[in-house]
Design a protein around this motif. Sequence first.
Motif, short mmCIF file in Angstrom:
data_model
loop_
_atom_site.label_atom_id
_atom_site.label_comp_id
_atom_site.label_asym_id
_atom_site.label_seq_id
_atom_site.Cartn_x
_atom_site.Cartn_y
_atom_site.Cartn_z
N LEU A 35 0.82 -1.21 0.00
CA LEU A 35 0.00 0.00 0.00
C LEU A 35 0.86 1.27 0.00
O LEU A 35 2.06 1.22 0.27
CB LEU A 35 -0.92 0.02 1.23
CG LEU A 35 -1.87 -1.17 1.37
CD1 LEU A 35 -2.74 -0.99 2.61
CD2 LEU A 35 -2.73 -1.34 0.12
N SER A 36 0.22 2.40 -0.29
CA SER A 36 0.98 3.65 -0.40
C SER A 36 1.13 4.39 0.92
O SER A 36 2.21 4.89 1.24
CB SER A 36 0.31 4.56 -1.43
OG SER A 36 -1.09 4.60 -1.23
N SER A 37 0.07 4.47 1.74
CA SER A 37 0.18 5.38 2.88
C SER A 37 0.24 4.73 4.26
O SER A 37 0.41 5.42 5.25
CB SER A 37 -0.93 6.44 2.84
OG SER A 37 -2.16 5.85 3.12
N PHE A 38 0.09 3.42 4.34
CA PHE A 38 0.19 2.76 5.65
C PHE A 38 1.67 2.47 5.91
O PHE A 38 2.15 1.37 5.65
CB PHE A 38 -0.63 1.48 5.67
CG PHE A 38 -2.11 1.71 5.73
CD1 PHE A 38 -2.81 1.60 6.92
CD2 PHE A 38 -2.82 2.08 4.58
CE1 PHE A 38 -4.17 1.83 6.98
CE2 PHE A 38 -4.19 2.31 4.62
CZ PHE A 38 -4.86 2.19 5.83
N ARG A 39 2.36 3.48 6.45
CA ARG A 39 3.82 3.43 6.50
C ARG A 39 4.33 3.37 7.93
O ARG A 39 3.79 4.03 8.82
CB ARG A 39 4.36 4.69 5.82
CG ARG A 39 5.84 4.67 5.62
CD ARG A 39 6.25 5.82 4.72
NE ARG A 39 6.38 7.04 5.51
CZ ARG A 39 7.23 8.03 5.18
NH1 ARG A 39 7.98 7.93 4.10
NH2 ARG A 39 7.31 9.09 5.93
N THR A 40 5.36 2.56 8.16
CA THR A 40 6.06 2.54 9.44
C THR A 40 7.45 3.13 9.24
O THR A 40 8.10 2.85 8.23
CB THR A 40 6.21 1.10 9.97
OG1 THR A 40 4.93 0.52 10.12
CG2 THR A 40 6.92 1.07 11.33
N ARG A 41 7.86 3.96 10.19
CA ARG A 41 9.19 4.58 10.13
C ARG A 41 9.94 4.13 11.38
O ARG A 41 9.45 4.31 12.50
CB ARG A 41 9.02 6.10 10.11
CG ARG A 41 10.28 6.88 9.98
CD ARG A 41 9.98 8.37 10.17
NE ARG A 41 11.20 9.13 10.06
CZ ARG A 41 11.67 9.63 8.93
NH1 ARG A 41 10.98 9.50 7.81
NH2 ARG A 41 12.81 10.28 8.93
N THR A 42 11.10 3.52 11.20
CA THR A 42 11.83 2.94 12.33
C THR A 42 13.29 3.37 12.33
O THR A 42 13.96 3.32 11.31
CB THR A 42 11.75 1.40 12.27
OG1 THR A 42 10.37 1.02 12.31
CG2 THR A 42 12.46 0.75 13.45
N GLU A 43 13.73 3.81 13.51
CA GLU A 43 15.12 4.26 13.67
C GLU A 43 15.81 3.28 14.62
O GLU A 43 15.29 2.97 15.69
CB GLU A 43 15.07 5.66 14.28
CG GLU A 43 16.40 6.35 14.44
CD GLU A 43 16.20 7.65 15.23
OE1 GLU A 43 15.60 8.60 14.68
OE2 GLU A 43 16.61 7.68 16.39
N VAL A 44 16.98 2.80 14.22
CA VAL A 44 17.73 1.86 15.06
C VAL A 44 19.10 2.45 15.35
O VAL A 44 19.81 2.85 14.42
CB VAL A 44 17.88 0.48 14.37
CG1 VAL A 44 18.78 -0.45 15.21
CG2 VAL A 44 16.52 -0.17 14.16
N THR A 45 19.46 2.49 16.63
CA THR A 45 20.79 2.97 17.02
C THR A 45 21.45 1.91 17.90
O THR A 45 20.89 1.55 18.95
CB THR A 45 20.69 4.29 17.84
OG1 THR A 45 19.76 5.15 17.20
CG2 THR A 45 22.04 4.97 17.96
N PHE A 46 22.58 1.40 17.48
CA PHE A 46 23.34 0.48 18.35
C PHE A 46 24.19 1.34 19.29
O PHE A 46 24.96 2.19 18.83
CB PHE A 46 24.21 -0.46 17.50
CG PHE A 46 23.38 -1.49 16.79
CD1 PHE A 46 22.85 -2.58 17.49
CD2 PHE A 46 23.10 -1.39 15.43
CE1 PHE A 46 22.06 -3.53 16.84
CE2 PHE A 46 22.31 -2.33 14.78
CZ PHE A 46 21.79 -3.41 15.48
#
Length: 323
Positions: A35-46
Amino acid sequence: MSTATARANIALVKYWGKRDTTLNLPAVGSLSLTLSSFRTRTEVTFVPGLGADALELDGRPAGEDELARTSRHLDRIRARAGILLRARVVSANEFPTASGLASSASGFAALTAAAAAAAGLAVGPAEMSALARMGSGSAARSIFGGFVEWKRGERADGADSVAEPIDTDDFDVQMVVAVGGRGPKKVGSTDGMELSRRTSPFYDAWVAHQPAELAAARAAIAHRDFSALGEITERSALRMHACAMASDPGLLYWRPSTIEGIERVRELRARGVEGWVTIDAGPHVKVLTRPPFGPLIAEALRSVPGITEVRVETPGPGVEVVP
Ligand code: PMV
């Protein structure tokens, strides 16, 4: 530190049943639309010196189970990258609603891409898909945009159970997503499909029919035969739910708004409006359609009692690492 985005996908030919619960290997192949707008944004920092992984979900510290599942997934990436550092993960679902619409696909796809990039791990798309699959089966498909097929695969190690994009640049489709149906929290897909495998007398038939359904869906897409693809889509969803309902105890994901939604779409179809319904492990109705019909179907679904939000989606892109 790295950030990635991924979108939810909706299966047209459904996945229901695992042949290996540890590696998340499916009993059947499946085919979906990102889909176009069902978006997850994830930031990972070790983070050097951090004692344990930390997860923030939609602005709040995540629950124990969510954190444990995320940690297990980070372990897979740490093992490949040969690092021991714990991570801080911040993830947000940029969904139009907090409806409980499945976010594990976009969530684990984004987590995989962000964690791999943050760990300095170079992974190609197929390997990325196999990795995401171990977090959540349907996440294997969210690595890619548009139409995607997730191959069942044959190997015990799952290396060939990966998703692949299907080239459809000139196939103009839409997906109407109708959120609705309150009620007690239902059995999640992992437990639900395991229950069906163990107890549904329809499970073997479901698995046996899938290769023919996938072949038919592939052919319909190759020939841009929209009504054939629609018929396969609605049939696959109903068969998946028939298999689930026949489990013991029976799994009933539908609410009155689900039935009413199906009826409305079928009435419209009888009048020439091209739309076919699909439903996942919840009450929401999704409709595969194409221009100019999307807004018309959306309008009809908005008046269904219990449906609270309706969106017209177009095919969206796959996972993206934010530069
Ligand atoms: O991989 P999971 O746990 O998100 O399971 C997905 C199952 C369905 O959404 C019901 C069907 C599918 O193919 O997406």
